[in-house]
Design a protein around this motif. Structure first.
Motif, PDB file in Angstrom:
ATOM      1  N   SER B 189     -34.803  26.717  18.565  1.00 28.22           N
ATOM      2  CA  SER B 189     -35.096  27.825  19.478  1.00 28.22           C
ATOM      3  C   SER B 189     -33.826  28.209  20.240  1.00 28.22           C
ATOM      4  O   SER B 189     -33.129  27.352  20.764  1.00 28.22           O
ATOM      5  CB  SER B 189     -36.190  27.422  20.474  1.00 28.22           C
ATOM      6  OG  SER B 189     -37.404  27.236  19.785  1.00 28.22           O
ATOM      7  N   THR B 190     -33.550  29.503  20.255  1.00 25.91           N
ATOM      8  CA  THR B 190     -32.373  30.020  20.953  1.00 25.91           C
ATOM      9  C   THR B 190     -32.797  31.231  21.767  1.00 25.91           C
ATOM     10  O   THR B 190     -33.935  31.685  21.658  1.00 25.91           O
ATOM     11  CB  THR B 190     -31.299  30.481  19.954  1.00 25.91           C
ATOM     12  OG1 THR B 190     -31.867  31.550  19.170  1.00 25.91           O
ATOM     13  CG2 THR B 190     -30.865  29.358  19.028  1.00 25.91           C
ATOM     14  N   THR B 193     -34.133  33.732  19.208  1.00 28.29           N
ATOM     15  CA  THR B 193     -35.499  33.613  18.691  1.00 28.29           C
ATOM     16  C   THR B 193     -36.523  33.847  19.804  1.00 28.29           C
ATOM     17  O   THR B 193     -37.609  34.357  19.567  1.00 28.29           O
ATOM     18  CB  THR B 193     -35.768  32.230  18.054  1.00 28.29           C
ATOM     19  OG1 THR B 193     -35.753  31.235  19.067  1.00 28.29           O
ATOM     20  CG2 THR B 193     -34.746  31.892  16.994  1.00 28.29           C
ATOM     21  N   ALA B 194     -36.144  33.481  21.052  1.00 29.85           N
ATOM     22  CA  ALA B 194     -37.075  33.652  22.170  1.00 29.85           C
ATOM     23  C   ALA B 194     -37.326  35.127  22.444  1.00 29.85           C
ATOM     24  O   ALA B 194     -38.445  35.531  22.749  1.00 29.85           O
ATOM     25  CB  ALA B 194     -36.539  32.966  23.420  1.00 29.85           C
ATOM     26  N   THR B 195     -36.290  35.939  22.340  1.00 29.98           N
ATOM     27  CA  THR B 195     -36.419  37.356  22.681  1.00 29.98           C
ATOM     28  C   THR B 195     -36.551  38.216  21.432  1.00 29.98           C
ATOM     29  O   THR B 195     -36.851  39.404  21.537  1.00 29.98           O
ATOM     30  CB  THR B 195     -35.180  37.830  23.453  1.00 29.98           C
ATOM     31  OG1 THR B 195     -34.028  37.601  22.634  1.00 29.98           O
ATOM     32  CG2 THR B 195     -35.020  37.076  24.763  1.00 29.98           C
ATOM     33  N   GLY B 196     -36.307  37.651  20.265  1.00 27.55           N
ATOM     34  CA  GLY B 196     -36.330  38.431  19.037  1.00 27.55           C
ATOM     35  C   GLY B 196     -35.121  39.341  18.901  1.00 27.55           C
ATOM     36  O   GLY B 196     -35.052  40.161  17.989  1.00 27.55           O
ATOM     37  N   LEU B 197     -34.153  39.206  19.804  1.00 29.04           N
ATOM     38  CA  LEU B 197     -32.956  40.045  19.772  1.00 29.04           C
ATOM     39  C   LEU B 197     -31.899  39.319  18.948  1.00 29.04           C
ATOM     40  O   LEU B 197     -31.072  38.590  19.478  1.00 29.04           O
ATOM     41  CB  LEU B 197     -32.466  40.322  21.195  1.00 29.04           C
ATOM     42  CG  LEU B 197     -33.492  41.010  22.094  1.00 29.04           C
ATOM     43  CD1 LEU B 197     -33.011  41.048  23.531  1.00 29.04           C
ATOM     44  CD2 LEU B 197     -33.770  42.432  21.596  1.00 29.04           C
ATOM     45  N   VAL B 202     -26.898  37.312  22.840  1.00 26.07           N
ATOM     46  CA  VAL B 202     -27.793  37.723  23.925  1.00 26.07           C
ATOM     47  C   VAL B 202     -27.381  36.992  25.198  1.00 26.07           C
ATOM     48  O   VAL B 202     -27.126  35.784  25.163  1.00 26.07           O
ATOM     49  CB  VAL B 202     -29.265  37.361  23.607  1.00 26.07           C
ATOM     50  CG1 VAL B 202     -30.190  37.895  24.683  1.00 26.07           C
ATOM     51  CG2 VAL B 202     -29.658  37.892  22.250  1.00 26.07           C
ATOM     52  N   SER B 203     -27.287  37.722  26.294  1.00 26.55           N
ATOM     53  CA  SER B 203     -27.048  37.062  27.580  1.00 26.55           C
ATOM     54  C   SER B 203     -27.929  37.726  28.630  1.00 26.55           C
ATOM     55  O   SER B 203     -28.394  38.846  28.450  1.00 26.55           O
ATOM     56  CB  SER B 203     -25.566  37.152  27.967  1.00 26.55           C
ATOM     57  OG  SER B 203     -25.137  38.494  27.904  1.00 26.55           O
ATOM     58  N   LEU B 284     -34.900  29.304  27.966  1.00 27.25           N
ATOM     59  CA  LEU B 284     -34.107  30.254  27.179  1.00 27.25           C
ATOM     60  C   LEU B 284     -34.280  31.679  27.687  1.00 27.25           C
ATOM     61  O   LEU B 284     -33.340  32.475  27.651  1.00 27.25           O
ATOM     62  CB  LEU B 284     -34.501  30.177  25.697  1.00 27.25           C
ATOM     63  CG  LEU B 284     -34.182  28.844  25.005  1.00 27.25           C
ATOM     64  CD1 LEU B 284     -34.852  28.775  23.649  1.00 27.25           C
ATOM     65  CD2 LEU B 284     -32.676  28.671  24.863  1.00 27.25           C
ATOM     66  N   PHE B 285     -35.491  32.017  28.159  1.00 31.36           N
ATOM     67  CA  PHE B 285     -35.716  33.369  28.672  1.00 31.36           C
ATOM     68  C   PHE B 285     -34.866  33.623  29.918  1.00 31.36           C
ATOM     69  O   PHE B 285     -34.525  34.750  30.226  1.00 31.36           O
ATOM     70  CB  PHE B 285     -37.195  33.583  29.013  1.00 31.36           C
ATOM     71  CG  PHE B 285     -38.077  33.673  27.805  1.00 31.36           C
ATOM     72  CD1 PHE B 285     -38.068  34.808  27.005  1.00 31.36           C
ATOM     73  CD2 PHE B 285     -38.908  32.619  27.457  1.00 31.36           C
ATOM     74  CE1 PHE B 285     -38.885  34.887  25.887  1.00 31.36           C
ATOM     75  CE2 PHE B 285     -39.731  32.694  26.342  1.00 31.36           C
ATOM     76  CZ  PHE B 285     -39.721  33.831  25.559  1.00 31.36           C
TER      77      PHE B 285
END
Lengths: 244, 289
Positions: B189-190, B193-197, B202-203, B284-285
């Motif tokens: 999980s990154t 994958t958490a945001t689907g972006l 992603v930051s 992660l979010f």
């Protein structure tokens, strides 16, 4: 019983368009407003006007920066709430049976009268969809506005979740995701809707539509104006000197 | 994860208490008279104190009885049942030892099995959570059961056997940390994958709220990890090495009397880290872990 239903008759849920969301937080406010007076205990706040305010929300909007290689970086606003998973880990861990997934429409709910506030369901949820209400000591989560969507005292156009009803840009869609012909299912198919954290094996009902790629911006927006064509003496000089 | 003192106290005390009850139930020590009352009382006291402590972290403790209803699906419910049945099943053996009734030992073996099942259920509450990759591994029940065995062996004065278990526990702790440190990456999980972006890096641009909330307090607890190295050392030395030495060197009752508190301090240090070092994927979010 907190076993998951093998099969649901329908699976209601949300489709959230990350391309359209402008991050105004209206859905957060509408959600808090409706659920302060609707299903279950109100969403409490602690020290709301003090130095360290905090409170219970069922929906939160994050903002991310995405930097695709070779493309323009973009800001993506990202509403996060319960995804009403098919394999909801929050349901099976519940020791009291307070957490359950409805067979008739797939909504994951908490029976607040049976909740002991152990917090294990919030731990089990990868998405942070559940928050323990510090005022009432019970778990709160998105109900998909179960007290709106079937409410015949409301005008028909209001029978959808408060967040969907209020969204000013139409970034939130509500419908039956188990029906491939429904508007939301077609939207997911057209736009390549995705699951969040599929590696967690939760099979979420809610889908997210990824943002479309941005157009490549010109080096400068003033570029067309910079090519000044001089006339008269200056123009003659420009042409003459340009030869050497 | 937030290391709640009540949960640390509960898992450490009830683990050691049930360990002692297992040793007594199996007949590894056969005390009689007042010695039996004292030893059985200690086992029951620790186990029950732990269970009481666990009720303190509930939002609505007055409804705790409802936790007995979902044994078919919930490890927490199974733990509640296990604890009550094990304590009831061992009661006749305790009575028999105390009053010299000479009732069959068989009941003790069943009770011991139930006590082991209870501690296993406690561990599975954590090990079942995929959202906390460090816990989601067989090493979690192995560690809880090893603590139970070691605590029981020390408290029941098993001398060299207790020392061996102490050293085995120390080894298991080191293995557990080595496995645990790789678990988050292994879960895959990154922020992507958490945001689907998934189109690029992603930051976090802006957090959804400026203050704390339940999620950040409960699941993104970073303060406790600051002294992780020192606490790991302390856990190995206090839970394993020092009690092993004490159990071998000191004669008679002095071994357990001094080794037990040291061991429990080490167990508490390990349990603090167990929570403080466990990273929940919800972090992660927030771009934090």
């Amino acid at each position: 019983m907190t076993c998951l239903p093998g099969k649901v008759d329908r699976q209601l849920g949300l489709v959230i368009d990350l391309d359209t969301c402008v991050g105004c937080h209206a859905c957060v406010t509408a959600c808090k407003g409706w659920n302060d007076q609707g299903y279950g205990v109100p969403l409490s706040d602690q020290d709301p006007y003090g130095a360290d305010p905090s409170g219970t929300f069922l929906n939160r909007v994050h903002s991310y920066q995405v930097e695709p290689p070779g493309e323009v970086p973009m800001i993506v606003n990202f509403p996060r709430s319960c995804l009403h998973c098919a394999d909801a880990p929050c349901v099976t861990v519940c020791p009291t049976g307070a957490s359950y997934k409805r067979t008739e429409d797939g909504i994951v709910l908490v029976n607040e009268d049976a909740c002991i506030g152990c917090g294990l369901c919030a731990w089990a949820c990868p998405y942070g969809a559940r928050e323990l209400d510090m005022g009432a000591g019970v778990m709160k989560k998105c109900t998909l506005c179960v007290d709106r969507i079937y409410n015949e005292n409301l005008p028909e156009e209001d029978r959808e979740p408060a967040c969907v009803r209020t969204c000013p840009t139409g970034a939130r869609h509500f419908g039956d995701l188990s029906d491939p012909a429904s508007a939301v299912s077609r939207l997911v198919a057209e736009r390549g809707g995705i699951d969040l954290m599929p590696e967690q094996g939760t099979r979420p009902a809610n889908k997210y539509l990824p943002p479309r790629g941005k157009d490549r911006a010109p080096a400068s927006l003033l570029e067309p104006l910079l090519d000044v064509q001089a006339t008269g003496l200056a123009g003659w000089l420009d042409r003459m000197l340009g030869r050497f | 994860m937030h290391p709640a003192p009540s949960v640390i106290l509960f898992t450490v005390l009830s683990g050691a208490g049930f360990g002692l009850l297992v040793a007594l139930g199996l007949g590894l020590v056969l005390p009689s008279g007042w010695a039996a009352l004292w030893l059985w009382g200690l086992g029951y006291g620790l186990a029950v104190a732990g269970l009481m402590a666990s009720a303190f972290h509930l939002g609505r403790p007055e409804r705790a009885w409802r936790a007995f209803t979902q044994w078919r699906s919930s490890w927490l419910s199974r733990e509640a049942w296990g604890a009550v049945i094990a304590l009831l099943a061992l009661a006749p053996v305790a009575l028999s030892d105390w009053l010299g009734l000479g009732w069959p030992r068989m009941i003790g073996w069943i009770g011991a099995g139930l006590a082991v099942a209870t501690v296993f259920s406690t561990a599975m509450i954590y090990a079942q959570l995929r959202a906390v990759p460090r816990w989601n591994h067989w090493i979690t029940p192995a560690t809880f059961l090893a603590f139970m065995a070691t605590g029981g062996a020390i408290l029941s004065g098993q001398g060299a056997w207790a020392a061996l278990l102490c050293l085995a526990l120390a080894g298991l702790l080191v293995i557990g940390w080595r496995i645990g440190d790789t678990r988050f990456a292994a879960a895959g999980s990154t922020m992507g994958t958490a945001t689907g972006l998934l189109r690029g890096r992603v930051s976090v641009f802006e957090a959804p709220h400026t203050g704390d909330n339940y999620l950040t307090r409960e699941m993104i607890h970073v303060v406790g990890r600051r002294h992780a190295r020192k606490l790991r050392m302390m856990a190995v030395v206090c839970a394993g090495v020092v009690p092993a030495l004490l159990m071998v060197v000191l004669p008679g009752i002095w071994g357990p009397l001094l080794a037990a508190p040291v061991h429990l301090i080490g167990a508490a240090a390990q349990r603090w880290l167990f929570f403080a070092e466990a990273e929940h994927v919800v972090g992660l979010f927030y771009g934090r872990r």
